[in-house]
Design a protein around this motif. Structure first.
Motif, PDB file in Angstrom:
ATOM      1  N   VAL A  43       0.840  -1.195   0.000  1.00 21.10           N
ATOM      2  CA  VAL A  43       0.000   0.000   0.000  1.00 21.10           C
ATOM      3  C   VAL A  43       0.876   1.246   0.000  1.00 21.10           C
ATOM      4  N   ALA A  44       0.238   2.374  -0.249  1.00 25.08           N
ATOM      5  CA  ALA A  44       0.967   3.646  -0.232  1.00 25.08           C
ATOM      6  C   ALA A  44       1.217   4.078   1.212  1.00 25.08           C
ATOM      7  N   PHE A  45       2.245   4.877   1.409  1.00 27.81           N
ATOM      8  CA  PHE A  45       2.591   5.392   2.729  1.00 27.81           C
ATOM      9  C   PHE A  45       3.226   6.754   2.565  1.00 27.81           C
ATOM     10  N   LEU A  46       3.455   7.417   3.686  1.00 27.78           N
ATOM     11  CA  LEU A  46       4.028   8.755   3.632  1.00 27.78           C
ATOM     12  C   LEU A  46       5.534   8.714   3.462  1.00 27.78           C
ATOM     13  N   THR A  47       6.020   9.658   2.703  1.00 30.75           N
ATOM     14  CA  THR A  47       7.445   9.907   2.640  1.00 30.75           C
ATOM     15  C   THR A  47       7.645  11.416   2.674  1.00 30.75           C
ATOM     16  N   ALA A  48       8.836  11.832   3.001  1.00 28.52           N
ATOM     17  CA  ALA A  48       9.197  13.248   2.948  1.00 28.52           C
ATOM     18  C   ALA A  48       9.891  13.504   1.617  1.00 28.52           C
ATOM     19  N   ILE A  49       9.574  14.626   1.011  1.00 32.49           N
ATOM     20  CA  ILE A  49      10.209  15.010  -0.246  1.00 32.49           C
ATOM     21  C   ILE A  49      10.738  16.435  -0.112  1.00 32.49           C
ATOM     22  N   ASN A 112      -5.160   2.369  -7.534  1.00 29.92           N
ATOM     23  CA  ASN A 112      -6.205   1.485  -7.021  1.00 29.92           C
ATOM     24  C   ASN A 112      -5.607   0.202  -6.474  1.00 29.92           C
ATOM     25  N   ARG A 113      -4.549  -0.248  -7.083  1.00 25.68           N
ATOM     26  CA  ARG A 113      -3.888  -1.480  -6.628  1.00 25.68           C
ATOM     27  C   ARG A 113      -3.046  -1.233  -5.371  1.00 25.68           C
ATOM     28  N   HIS A 114      -2.586  -0.017  -5.198  1.00 24.74           N
ATOM     29  CA  HIS A 114      -1.728   0.362  -4.064  1.00 24.74           C
ATOM     30  C   HIS A 114      -2.280   1.656  -3.434  1.00 24.74           C
ATOM     31  N   PRO A 115      -3.429   1.548  -2.734  1.00 22.30           N
ATOM     32  CA  PRO A 115      -4.090   2.736  -2.196  1.00 22.30           C
ATOM     33  C   PRO A 115      -3.495   3.211  -0.875  1.00 22.30           C
ATOM     34  N   LEU A 116      -3.995   4.353  -0.429  1.00 24.60           N
ATOM     35  CA  LEU A 116      -3.742   4.819   0.931  1.00 24.60           C
ATOM     36  C   LEU A 116      -4.688   4.041   1.845  1.00 24.60           C
ATOM     37  N   LEU A 117      -4.283   3.804   3.079  1.00 24.80           N
ATOM     38  CA  LEU A 117      -5.156   3.145   4.049  1.00 24.80           C
ATOM     39  C   LEU A 117      -5.801   4.198   4.941  1.00 24.80           C
ATOM     40  N   LEU A 118      -7.113   4.149   5.056  1.00 28.77           N
ATOM     41  CA  LEU A 118      -7.796   5.095   5.928  1.00 28.77           C
ATOM     42  C   LEU A 118      -7.366   4.897   7.380  1.00 28.77           C
ATOM     43  N   SER A 119      -7.079   3.661   7.776  1.00 33.13           N
ATOM     44  CA  SER A 119      -6.624   3.416   9.158  1.00 33.13           C
ATOM     45  C   SER A 119      -5.282   4.093   9.422  1.00 33.13           C
ATOM     46  N   ALA A 149      -5.228  10.338  -4.566  1.00 27.97           N
ATOM     47  CA  ALA A 149      -5.080   8.882  -4.640  1.00 27.97           C
ATOM     48  C   ALA A 149      -6.296   8.188  -4.027  1.00 27.97           C
ATOM     49  N   PRO A 150      -6.589   6.972  -4.454  1.00 31.95           N
ATOM     50  CA  PRO A 150      -7.680   6.229  -3.818  1.00 31.95           C
ATOM     51  C   PRO A 150      -7.321   5.898  -2.365  1.00 31.95           C
ATOM     52  N   ILE A 151      -8.337   5.997  -1.492  1.00 30.82           N
ATOM     53  CA  ILE A 151      -8.160   5.708  -0.069  1.00 30.82           C
ATOM     54  C   ILE A 151      -9.058   4.519   0.278  1.00 30.82           C
ATOM     55  N   LEU A 152      -8.436   3.443   0.710  1.00 30.91           N
ATOM     56  CA  LEU A 152      -9.177   2.241   1.071  1.00 30.91           C
ATOM     57  C   LEU A 152      -9.773   2.404   2.465  1.00 30.91           C
ATOM     58  N   ASN A 153     -11.094   2.300   2.564  1.00 28.84           N
ATOM     59  CA  ASN A 153     -11.760   2.379   3.862  1.00 28.84           C
ATOM     60  C   ASN A 153     -11.622   1.027   4.556  1.00 28.84           C
ATOM     61  N   ILE A 185     -12.830   7.641  -1.625  1.00 29.44           N
ATOM     62  CA  ILE A 185     -12.814   6.550  -0.653  1.00 29.44           C
ATOM     63  C   ILE A 185     -13.346   5.303  -1.373  1.00 29.44           C
ATOM     64  N   VAL A 186     -12.561   4.239  -1.350  1.00 31.51           N
ATOM     65  CA  VAL A 186     -12.953   2.988  -2.008  1.00 31.51           C
ATOM     66  C   VAL A 186     -13.136   1.900  -0.951  1.00 31.51           C
ATOM     67  N   ARG A 187     -13.902   0.880  -1.287  1.00 31.30           N
ATOM     68  CA  ARG A 187     -14.193  -0.209  -0.356  1.00 31.30           C
ATOM     69  C   ARG A 187     -13.297  -1.411  -0.543  1.00 31.30           C
ATOM     70  N   THR A 188     -12.754  -1.593  -1.744  1.00 26.68           N
ATOM     71  CA  THR A 188     -11.860  -2.741  -2.001  1.00 26.68           C
ATOM     72  C   THR A 188     -10.663  -2.271  -2.812  1.00 26.68           C
ATOM     73  N   ALA A 189      -9.569  -2.977  -2.610  1.00 28.53           N
ATOM     74  CA  ALA A 189      -8.349  -2.621  -3.367  1.00 28.53           C
ATOM     75  C   ALA A 189      -7.976  -3.752  -4.286  1.00 28.53           C
TER      76      ALA A 189
END
Length: 189
Positions: A43-49, A112-119, A149-153, A185-189
């Motif tokens: 999944v996607a995650f934060l980085t500093a740029i 969509n394949r590598h979304p952000l996680l709402l959690s 980006a898509p966010i997986l709920n 916000i998407v329900r499935t990834a």
């Protein structure tokens, strides 16, 4: 010799997710956050740029047992970058500070394949709310790229390993800010 500290700008701002010693609010000049994906994680995650026009708030904490190698292992998807002179903090003794960031060219946009996680977003925003208040949490949203980006709920079954239970007001804040950004916000990834 300077004490080793690191600058956290995501989930590490949420003190409920770790027990790193001596945490203090801080600011890092010349950087932004971005949601990114690498082949190292599903999944996607934060980085500093780097961004000379930006400044981000976060938390500095002492490197446990002065062991950079152990911290490097925990932050294995990132490179450690010295940032001592770019960080403003309240400590009065000499420190060496680094930030962890995914090297340019080793990350891509979330999908969509590598979304952000709402959690994950929930944990980060909870940390900013508790440390910097609503204004600070709003600055987190403003100094972070990739909200398109898509966010997986995944709140019902959190995938983020350090997820936290949010108060209803914290959940409402996250949902409101994502709505203002027209986040998908998407329900499935």
């Amino acid at each position: 010799m300077a004490d080793p500290y690191f600058f956290g700008y995501g989930s590490l701002v949420n003190l409920a997710t770790h027990d790193f010693p001596d945490p203090h609010p801080a600011r890092l000049q010349g950087w932004r956050r971005a949601w990114r994906h690498t082949d190292l994680r599903p999944v996607a995650f934060l980085t500093a740029i780097p961004d000379p026009e930006s400044q981000i708030e976060g938390m500095i904490a002492h490197v446990p047992k002065n062991d950079w190698a152990a911290l490097d292992e925990r932050e294995w998807a990132y490179d450690r970058i010295p940032t001592t002179h770019a960080v403003t903090h309240s400590l009065t003794h000499e420190v060496e500070i680094a930030v962890y960031a995914v090297p340019q060219g080793r990350h891509t946009e979330p999908s969509n394949r590598h979304p952000l996680l709402l959690s994950y977003i929930d944990v980060v925003v909870q940390g900013y709310l508790r440390t910097f208040g609503e204004d600070g949490a709003d600055r987190f949203f403003a100094t972070t790229d990739g909200w398109d980006a898509p966010i997986l709920n995944d709140r019902a079954e959190p995938r983020y390993p350090r997820h936290q239970q949010l108060k209803s007001t914290e959940t409402e804040f996250v949902d409101d800010r994502l709505n203002r950004l027209s986040a998908s916000i998407v329900r499935t990834a």
